[in-house]
Structures are given as structure tokens and as C-alpha cells.
Design an enzyme around this catalytic site. Structure first.
Site, mmCIF file in Angstrom:
data_model
loop_
_atom_site.group_PDB
_atom_site.id
_atom_site.type_symbol
_atom_site.label_atom_id
_atom_site.label_comp_id
_atom_site.label_asym_id
_atom_site.label_seq_id
_atom_site.Cartn_x
_atom_site.Cartn_y
_atom_site.Cartn_z
ATOM 1 C CD GLN A 196 -41.154 44.968 64.160
ATOM 2 O OE1 GLN A 196 -40.643 46.097 64.080
ATOM 3 N NE2 GLN A 196 -40.875 43.739 64.089
ATOM 4 C CB CYS B 208 -38.231 31.869 61.255
ATOM 5 S SG CYS B 208 -37.771 30.902 59.788
ATOM 6 C CB SER C 32 -39.829 43.356 71.857
ATOM 7 O OG SER C 32 -38.368 42.600 71.844
HETATM 8 N N1 PLP Z 1 -44.204 40.622 67.442
HETATM 9 C C1 PLP Z 1 -44.079 41.046 66.522
HETATM 10 C C2 PLP Z 1 -44.727 42.009 65.780
HETATM 11 C C3 PLP Z 1 -42.696 41.023 66.190
HETATM 12 O O1 PLP Z 1 -42.159 41.599 65.176
HETATM 13 C C4 PLP Z 1 -41.734 40.346 67.020
HETATM 14 C C5 PLP Z 1 -40.240 40.172 66.579
HETATM 15 O O2 PLP Z 1 -39.921 40.331 65.631
HETATM 16 C C6 PLP Z 1 -42.367 39.795 68.129
HETATM 17 C C7 PLP Z 1 -43.590 39.626 68.432
HETATM 18 C C8 PLP Z 1 -41.506 38.692 69.056
HETATM 19 O O3 PLP Z 1 -40.645 39.690 69.943
HETATM 20 P P1 PLP Z 1 -39.322 39.078 70.683
HETATM 21 O O4 PLP Z 1 -38.009 38.977 69.357
HETATM 22 O O5 PLP Z 1 -38.824 39.980 71.518
HETATM 23 O O6 PLP Z 1 -39.375 37.659 71.383
#
Ligand code: PLP
Length: 355
Positions: free
Chosen positions: A164, A302, A184
Site C-alpha cells: 500500500q 475479498c 504490487s
Molecule cells: N498486501 C496488502 C497490504 C494489500 O493491501 C494487498 C492488496 O490489497 C496485498 C498485499 C495483495 O496484493 P495483490 O492484490 O497484488 O495480490
């Protein structure tokens, strides 16, 4: 529709779209030895170099993944092998699901990790600690540099889920003192379905997906070159201007309308606001705001689309009120007019539903 759900996934930036589209036209597979393959490999390594450079990381230790979830899972699987796993209480499900038996570090009422608990947890032998940079539901920032110093003193590996933070905070692996970062692209306006695990040094490859041994054995499978090129296109974007002032304006107006701000008093992401309207269910608020033309969310998105009780707000001690929280997360495309319209819509909703 005003899109105020950037923490679920940002609106793609034009630079990312252009770079991904261009990469789609490259015919070669980066693992092929012919000319077309070498061209694709060059584009891949150029993207890797740019991403690593912007993260203060070494491109040799940056592994491309399908996103943040896989980067977190890979870190826990590979870098946590033979170590006790310790995770923050407010980590994303990507971390929690990858480490179901982990020791859990509590947070204070603001949602900030308790470092004295970390110090105690580190006394039990070699550990991998997973602590996020910024919480996806509240925007609360954790004291990563302090946690890193503690981890270093106890020989623990610090994995930081920086998903984030990307595009919202400067992220520098060396400056944070972390041993690895999960990233990401889509939270920064890049394409969805691509991310990376950046490590501070060489480590033994232990793949979750073995296949053809790509990424030096860290991750099998043909590279998602369009996604990676789009990721590289947004890595050097500065954070959008004006967000902190807008966040605080919405917070002040919502508080006047009877809301509480989760994480108040803690350092938080400029674009993120978690508003609790006691006595009014989150899904009722979502529907009302959706009808008024605003896309917001209740905590983390989710797969089922359902509104689940937030473990983050529970860990912060909100109890029943955790079911009355919505998350407003500003996008790089958000305008001042949208912010003003949201403030009016939220106030009207709060007055109507609290009655
Ligand atoms: N970690 C955090 C803090 C996130 O907010 C998210 C997705 O919302 C993820 C991991 C997962 O990332 P991705 O959607 O690229 O799999």
C-alpha cells in the site's frame, strides 16, 4: 461515479497502459535464445533495473511475481524456511494465510505495532518478522526503521509488505533497513496481477511455483512482460498532490457528522481514511454511497465481495463498531469537486441513517 477505492486497486495510469501495450507487441519469450527472445529479455531487464533503482534495491535480488499476495507468500515460504514466523496483528490476509501458525504481534489502539512486544518475540531464536509498511484499511504506518534495528540486533529477517506504500510514499529498501519487500504494481496505477519480491541480499531460491526455473529458480513461468513493463512505467511517479489535506477535510466533516476515525493520532497514508459510524452497518453505508455515486469499500476487498468483520479494527479494540467502518481511499484521479461532493453525501447519509 467517483472512485474512492484506490486501496483496492488504483485506476491505471496512461504511462502504464502505453508501456504494457507496447510490450504486448513484442513477440519473443524472454527465455528464448533467438533475437526476438533477446529483445524481450532486454525489455524485461530494463524494467527490472528501473524498478530496483527506484526502490534502492539490487536488481539481481528482485523477483517478479503475480502481485503482492504471491510476494508475501514467497517471502514466508522461502525466506522464513527454518525460522519462527512472527507477524503483525493487522497484516493483510496475504501474510496471515501464508503463516497460519505465526506468533502475532499486538498493536496499540491507533493500530501501530508494539515494538516492546516485538523485542520480546525476537528472544526465542531465529525468526522471520512480517510487518507491513502501511495498513490497507486504516492507512496506519508502522515504525519500520525501528523494527528493522531490533530485527538486526536479534538476527531476524524483516519482511515488509510495502504494497500500500507504493506510489504513495518514497520506498527505499536500504533506508527502511528491511531485508525484503513485497510490492504490487496496481496500487500505484500499474497493471493488476504483477508485483515483486525485492531482497536486500542473496538468499537460497525456494520456489512456490517451480516450472521452467525462471527468475533464477525463484519463480517458474513465462514472464508477464506487459505487466512488468507497466509496473516499471509507474515506479517513479511522485505521490499525487493534495491528498493529505483532502483526507483531513473529509475526516473533520465526518467527525462532525458523528463518525470516528480509525488510526487517529498515528502517522497514516495521505490517501486513506477509515470512518466508523457507530450503529450503522458498513454494508448499508456502502449501498447508500454507491447509490449516491461513490465507490468506497468496507475494509479489505475479498473475493466473495462480502463484507467481513475486520481483523484490523478488532486488533485495535473497536469491538462491535468494527462492523460499522468504511474505507475511503483517494485515487490519483480524485478531484477537489469529488471530495466536496463526498463530504456532502456522507453527511446526508449519516444524518439519515443515525436518526
Ligand atoms: N498486501 C496488502 C497490504 C494489500 O493491501 C494487498 C492488496 O490489497 C496485498 C498485499 C495483495 O496484493 P495483490 O492484490 O497484488 O495480490
Amino acid at each position: 461515479m467517483a472512485f474512492l477505492d484506490a486501496n483496492a486497486g488504483e485506476i491505471i495510469r496512461p504511462e502504464a497502459l502505453a508501456a504494457a501495450t507496447l510490450a504486448c507487441s513484442l513477440p519473443g519469450n524472454p527465455s528464448s535464445v533467438h533475437r526476438a527472445g533477446r529483445d524481450a529479455r532486454a525489455a524485461l531487464e530494463q524494467a527490472r533495473a528501473k524498478i530496483a533503482q527506484n526502490l534502492g534495491a539490487d536488481p539481481r535480488y528482485l523477483v517478479f511475481t503475480s502481485g503482492g499476495t504471491e510476494a508475501d507468500a514467497l517471502a514466508i515460504h522461502a525466506l522464513g524456511a527454518g525460522r519462527r514466523i512472527v507477524i503483525g496483528a493487522t497484516e493483510h490476509d496475504a501474510v496471515r494465510a501464508a503463516a497460519p501458525d505465526a506468533a502475532v504481534l499486538p498493536v496499540d489502539h491507533r493500530g501501530v505495532a508494539r515494538l516492546e512486544a516485538l523485542e520480546a518475540a525476537l528472544r526465542g531464536g531465529p525468526a522471520l518478522v512480517a510487518l507491513m509498511l502501511a495498513n490497507n484499511e486504516t492507512g496506519v504506518l508502522h515504525p519500520i526503521a525501528e523494527a528493522a534495528a531490533l530485527c538486526r540486533a536479534h538476527g531476524a529477517w524483516l519482511h515488509v509488505d510495502a504494497v500500500q506504500g507504493l506510489g504513495r510514499l518514497p520506498i527505499d529498501l536500504a533506508a527502511l533497513g528491511a531485508d525484503s519487500l513485497a510490492l504490487s504494481a496496481h496500487k500505484a496505477g500499474g497493471p493488476k496481477g504483477v508485483g515483486a519480491l525485492a531482497m536486500a541480499r542473496d538468499a537460497a531460491a525456494r520456489a512456490l511455483i517451480k516450472g521452467g526455473g525462471q527468475e533464477k529458480g525463484w519463480r517458474g513461468g513465462t514472464h508477464n512482460l506487459p505487466g512488468i513493463a507497466g509496473f516499471a512505467a509507474v515506479i517513479d511517479q511522485p505521490p499525487p498532490p493534495g491528498h493529505a489535506a483532502w483526507r483531513d477535510r473529509i475526516a473533520a466533516a465526518a467527525t462532525d457528522a458523528g463518525a470516528m476515525v480509525a488510526g487517529e493520532g498515528a502517522q497514516r497514508l495521505a490517501n486513506t481514511l477509515c470512518l466508523i459510524l457507530p450503529g450503522v452497518r458498513a454494508d448499508t453505508q456502502l449501498i447508500n454511497l454507491d447509490l449516491a455515486g461513490f465507490a468506497v469499500s468496507a475494509g479489505a476487498a475479498c473475493s466473495s465481495g462480502k463484507v467481513a468483520q475486520s481483523h484490523v479494527l478488532q486488533a485495535m479494540g473497536f469491538g462491535q463498531d468494527a462492523g460499522s467502518a468504511i474505507r475511503v481511499s483517494l485515487s490519483w484521479q480524485t478531484t477537489a469537486a469529488e471530495v466536496e461532493a463526498f463530504i456532502a453525501a456522507y453527511g446526508a447519509m449519516a444524518r439519515r441513517l443515525k436518526r
